[in-house]
Design an enzyme around this catalytic site. Structure first.
Site, PDB file in Angstrom:
ATOM      1  N   ARG A 145      -1.969   3.226   5.526  1.00  0.00           N
ATOM      2  CA  ARG A 145      -2.745   4.386   5.075  1.00  0.00           C
ATOM      3  C   ARG A 145      -1.966   5.642   5.438  1.00  0.00           C
ATOM      4  NH1 ARG A 145      -5.033   0.623   3.456  1.00  0.00           N
ATOM      5  NH2 ARG A 145      -7.255   0.121   3.470  1.00  0.00           N
ATOM      6  N   THR A 196      -7.803  18.532   7.552  1.00  0.00           N
ATOM      7  CA  THR A 196      -6.659  18.035   8.339  1.00  0.00           C
ATOM      8  C   THR A 196      -5.305  18.654   7.956  1.00  0.00           C
ATOM      9  OG1 THR A 196      -6.697  16.008   7.014  1.00  0.00           O
ATOM     10  CG2 THR A 196      -7.722  15.900   9.181  1.00  0.00           C
ATOM     11  N   SER A 224      -2.755  13.020   7.302  1.00  0.00           N
ATOM     12  CA  SER A 224      -2.096  14.314   7.466  1.00  0.00           C
ATOM     13  C   SER A 224      -1.849  14.576   8.939  1.00  0.00           C
ATOM     14  CB  SER A 224      -2.993  15.440   6.947  1.00  0.00           C
ATOM     15  OG  SER A 224      -3.226  15.274   5.583  1.00  0.00           O
ATOM     16  N   TYR A 239       2.197  14.342   5.757  1.00  0.00           N
ATOM     17  CA  TYR A 239       1.447  13.210   6.318  1.00  0.00           C
ATOM     18  C   TYR A 239       2.411  12.143   6.816  1.00  0.00           C
ATOM     19  CZ  TYR A 239       2.429  11.404   1.587  1.00  0.00           C
ATOM     20  OH  TYR A 239       3.059  11.017   0.417  1.00  0.00           O
ATOM     21  N   GLU A 253      13.528   9.639  -4.669  1.00  0.00           N
ATOM     22  CA  GLU A 253      13.288   8.907  -3.418  1.00  0.00           C
ATOM     23  C   GLU A 253      14.574   8.821  -2.593  1.00  0.00           C
ATOM     24  OE1 GLU A 253      11.222   5.389  -4.930  1.00  0.00           O
ATOM     25  OE2 GLU A 253       9.703   6.725  -5.778  1.00  0.00           O
ATOM     26  N   HIS A 291       5.758   6.945  -2.263  1.00  0.00           N
ATOM     27  CA  HIS A 291       6.602   5.745  -2.197  1.00  0.00           C
ATOM     28  C   HIS A 291       7.495   5.723  -0.955  1.00  0.00           C
ATOM     29  CE1 HIS A 291       6.499   4.716  -6.812  1.00  0.00           C
ATOM     30  NE2 HIS A 291       5.427   4.307  -6.172  1.00  0.00           N
ATOM     31  N   VAL A 313      -4.577  15.677  -2.630  1.00  0.00           N
ATOM     32  CA  VAL A 313      -5.628  14.676  -2.899  1.00  0.00           C
ATOM     33  C   VAL A 313      -5.450  13.533  -1.913  1.00  0.00           C
ATOM     34  CG1 VAL A 313      -6.513  13.027  -4.591  1.00  0.00           C
ATOM     35  CG2 VAL A 313      -5.639  15.228  -5.356  1.00  0.00           C
ATOM     36  N   PHE A 314      -6.517  13.117  -1.258  1.00  0.00           N
ATOM     37  CA  PHE A 314      -6.441  11.922  -0.411  1.00  0.00           C
ATOM     38  C   PHE A 314      -6.689  10.710  -1.301  1.00  0.00           C
ATOM     39  CE2 PHE A 314      -7.906  14.445   3.569  1.00  0.00           C
ATOM     40  CZ  PHE A 314      -6.612  14.917   3.726  1.00  0.00           C
ATOM     41  N   GLY A 315      -5.875   9.675  -1.143  1.00  0.00           N
ATOM     42  CA  GLY A 315      -6.006   8.493  -1.995  1.00  0.00           C
ATOM     43  C   GLY A 315      -5.239   8.707  -3.279  1.00  0.00           C
ATOM     44  N   TYR A 340      11.823  -1.786  -8.104  1.00  0.00           N
ATOM     45  CA  TYR A 340      11.441  -1.309  -9.443  1.00  0.00           C
ATOM     46  C   TYR A 340      11.579  -2.398 -10.501  1.00  0.00           C
ATOM     47  CZ  TYR A 340      10.469   3.418  -8.057  1.00  0.00           C
ATOM     48  OH  TYR A 340       9.888   4.513  -7.486  1.00  0.00           O
TER      49      TYR A 340
HETATM   50  C1  HEM Z   1       1.562   4.498  -5.441  1.00  0.00           C
HETATM   51  C2  HEM Z   1       3.342   5.121  -9.903  1.00  0.00           C
HETATM   52  C3  HEM Z   1       6.814   1.880  -8.938  1.00  0.00           C
HETATM   53  C4  HEM Z   1       4.370   0.576  -4.987  1.00  0.00           C
HETATM   54  C5  HEM Z   1       1.775   4.957  -6.724  1.00  0.00           C
HETATM   55  C6  HEM Z   1       0.982   5.962  -7.380  1.00  0.00           C
HETATM   56  C7  HEM Z   1       1.465   6.122  -8.614  1.00  0.00           C
HETATM   57  C8  HEM Z   1       2.578   5.228  -8.769  1.00  0.00           C
HETATM   58  C9  HEM Z   1       0.969   7.079  -9.679  1.00  0.00           C
HETATM   59  C10 HEM Z   1      -0.216   6.688  -6.755  1.00  0.00           C
HETATM   60  C11 HEM Z   1       0.295   7.905  -6.033  1.00  0.00           C
HETATM   61  C12 HEM Z   1      -0.840   8.696  -5.431  1.00  0.00           C
HETATM   62  O1  HEM Z   1      -1.431   9.515  -6.127  1.00  0.00           O
HETATM   63  O2  HEM Z   1      -1.130   8.495  -4.261  1.00  0.00           O
HETATM   64  C13 HEM Z   1       4.461   4.302 -10.007  1.00  0.00           C
HETATM   65  C14 HEM Z   1       5.310   4.253 -11.167  1.00  0.00           C
HETATM   66  C15 HEM Z   1       6.299   3.349 -10.912  1.00  0.00           C
HETATM   67  C16 HEM Z   1       6.038   2.826  -9.582  1.00  0.00           C
HETATM   68  C17 HEM Z   1       5.104   5.081 -12.417  1.00  0.00           C
HETATM   69  C18 HEM Z   1       7.438   2.910 -11.775  1.00  0.00           C
HETATM   70  C19 HEM Z   1       8.000   3.645 -12.721  1.00  0.00           C
HETATM   71  C20 HEM Z   1       6.442   1.225  -7.790  1.00  0.00           C
HETATM   72  C21 HEM Z   1       7.139   0.110  -7.216  1.00  0.00           C
HETATM   73  C22 HEM Z   1       6.424  -0.298  -6.125  1.00  0.00           C
HETATM   74  C23 HEM Z   1       5.299   0.607  -6.001  1.00  0.00           C
HETATM   75  C24 HEM Z   1       8.439  -0.465  -7.735  1.00  0.00           C
HETATM   76  C25 HEM Z   1       6.691  -1.456  -5.194  1.00  0.00           C
HETATM   77  C26 HEM Z   1       6.781  -2.699  -5.599  1.00  0.00           C
HETATM   78  C27 HEM Z   1       3.408   1.532  -4.783  1.00  0.00           C
HETATM   79  C28 HEM Z   1       2.499   1.510  -3.654  1.00  0.00           C
HETATM   80  C29 HEM Z   1       1.704   2.656  -3.776  1.00  0.00           C
HETATM   81  C30 HEM Z   1       2.125   3.334  -4.972  1.00  0.00           C
HETATM   82  C31 HEM Z   1       2.430   0.430  -2.573  1.00  0.00           C
HETATM   83  C32 HEM Z   1       0.556   3.068  -2.845  1.00  0.00           C
HETATM   84  C33 HEM Z   1      -0.591   2.260  -3.289  1.00  0.00           C
HETATM   85  C34 HEM Z   1      -1.851   2.510  -2.575  1.00  0.00           C
HETATM   86  O3  HEM Z   1      -1.834   3.136  -1.528  1.00  0.00           O
HETATM   87  O4  HEM Z   1      -2.855   2.035  -3.098  1.00  0.00           O
HETATM   88  N1  HEM Z   1       2.752   4.531  -7.579  1.00  0.00           N
HETATM   89  N2  HEM Z   1       4.923   3.431  -9.071  1.00  0.00           N
HETATM   90  N3  HEM Z   1       5.338   1.515  -7.023  1.00  0.00           N
HETATM   91  N4  HEM Z   1       3.167   2.639  -5.534  1.00  0.00           N
HETATM   92 FE1  HEM Z   1       4.097   3.075  -7.255  1.00  0.00          FE
END
Ligand code: HEM
Length: 401
Positions: A206, A279, A209, A191, A140, A88, A390-392, A98
């Site tokens: 994206r 990487t 690393s 990264y 954060e 994040h 993990v990537f992704g 949030y």
């Molecule tokens: C990525 C959970 C809140 C935006 C992720 C990931 C998880 C997650 C599990 C994937 C991490 C990984 O393994 O790479 C959560 C949880 C939240 C939360 C549990 C609330 C309790 C938010 C909020 C935003 C957000 C508020 C923005 C509006 C993103 C974005 C990604 C991400 C942009 C990367 C997505 C991607 O690259 O496809 N989050 N998140 N998340 N989250 Fe959250």
């Protein structure tokens, strides 16, 4: 932790929420992006949306967290929260966002489960959400303040100083800073996010690393061309970088983040990587060589063939600079005259001698890491000594079952 009133409700509804979590997640994203389309420009990765990975990761993480709240509230999944928090902040997420996710997620739970979501059930899940969200927001805040940055300040412009075609599929980019402000230090294994304008006018992000230790002025990262189908957003960034990013171009990079970093220790270290998983290992090795550490280091690397082993000469140089560094490589299709440290086939830990009491770092495709980790656990290596990147979206951590 969970209030007395919510605990039995979460226990009772976890199975039905768990069963429907994929559907909840997919309705959540659809609803959120319909109301807030700007989130798809410069924040969410549309490749991960298209293949459903991000839905799975978010849904799985919430279900895993709720399960932990119910079953072992004294041991919440810190590694999951750390991973998500680092991801994040590398995107510049702000605490007030949030509330957007909250509103849309609660809507999706109600929309999917219908009348089963009584006001009491909704209140209990609301509590789960905010416990998790507040833990993430706090982590954060800590990550931003450790670098003395606020979310708007993580981005900065760099200029491409060199482009090296490592293999037919992998290009390394070295970028140089474009202003006099000091660069934020990276820890070994971290990264950066890269923000680019796609051909249709939408920004995408994206993570890559860092493959070299900081030198104050430059950063280096490597990009593998991802084989997405034409018209499918998966792979659009890597294709764009491969086809058009050249020396002199300017790019936006975030400050460095990432929770999988080399621990400070004197113990031997073993890196096990496959393919582009080299990487973060290259980055860690470069940091170690630069710092002149006195640790035994063993790199185990698997690849399709010798020509696909990206960054090989760089990692070999780093290993040679270390007092006790060595490489073993496995190639599915070996070269004609394999060296003594080159083996045919998949990585085979059973026949490989590694130092006692080592710490392990894994990176590569998920099945590779699952296989290596299981082999290490079977050898009696304690789980605390094995870290993996993990990537992704991390579907391993998210696999709450
Ligand atoms: C990525 C959970 C809140 C935006 C992720 C990931 C998880 C997650 C599990 C994937 C991490 C990984 O393994 O790479 C959560 C949880 C939240 C939360 C549990 C609330 C309790 C938010 C909020 C935003 C957000 C508020 C923005 C509006 C993103 C974005 C990604 C991400 C942009 C990367 C997505 C991607 O690259 O496809 N989050 N998140 N998340 N989250 Fe959250």
């Amino acid at each position: 932790m969970l209030s007395d009133s919510s605990l039995p409700i979460i226990k009772a509804t976890l199975p039905v929420v768990g069963e429907n979590i994929q559907e909840i997640a997919s309705r959540f994203y659809e609803h959120m992006f319909a109301g807030r389309p700007e989130l798809l420009d410069g924040l969410f990765n549309r490749g991960n949306q298209a293949d459903g990975k991000q839905q799975q990761a978010l849904a799985g993480s919430i279900a895993a967290f709720a399960t932990a709240l119910v079953e072992r509230p004294d041991r919440l999944p810190e590694n999951l929260l750390d991973r998500v928090a680092h991801k994040h902040v590398s995107l510049g997420l702000r605490p007030n966002q949030y509330a957007i996710v909250h509103e849309n997620l609660m809507w999706a739970i109600g929309d999917t489960l219908g009348a089963a979501v009584t006001p009491e059930v909704a209140a209990a899940w609301d509590e789960v959400y905010w416990i998790m969200a507040n833990m993430l927001i706090n982590k954060e805040r800590g990550l931003y303040s450790a670098l003395d940055l606020n979310p708007d300040e993580i981005w900065r412009t760099w200029e491409v100083a060199a482009r090296i075609e490592e293999t037919p599929d992998v290009v390394s980019f070295t970028v140089r800073r474009t202003d006099p402000r000091p660069t934020k230090p990276s820890l070994p294994g971290q990264y950066v996010s890269l923000k680019m304008l796609m051909n249709d006018g939408v920004h995408q992000l994206r993570q890559y690393s860092l493959t070299k230790a900081d030198d104050g002025d430059h950063r280096q990262f490597a990009v593998k061309r991802v084989a997405g189908l034409d018209g499918n957003p998966d792979g659009e960034m890597s294709k764009l970088l491969h086809s058009s990013l050249k020396v002199g171009d300017r790019v936006q990079l975030s400050a460095p983040f990432g929770d999988v970093v080399l621990k400070y220790s004197n113990r031997p270290v073993v890196f096990a990587s496959a393919g582009i998983g080299i990487t973060p290992m290259a980055g860690m090795l470069s940091h170690m060589a630069k710092a002149g550490v006195d640790r035994k280091v063993h790199l185990l690397h698997a690849d399709a063939d010798p020509g696909s082993f990206a960054l090989r000469s760089q990692v070999e140089e780093s290993l040679a600079e270390l007092p006790d560094g060595k490489l073993d490589a496995w190639f599915v299709t070996p070269g004609l005259e394999p060296a003594q440290n080159e083996h045919a086939g998949f990585m085979n830990l059973e026949d490989t001698e590694v130092a006692e009491d080592a710490e392990y770092y894994l990176c590569g495709p998920l099945p590779f890491m699952q296989h290596v980790r299981s082999a290490l656990i079977a050898r009696g290596i304690p789980a605390k000594d094995i870290q993996y990147e993990v990537f992704g979206p991390d579907l391993w951590l998210a696999d709450f079952q």
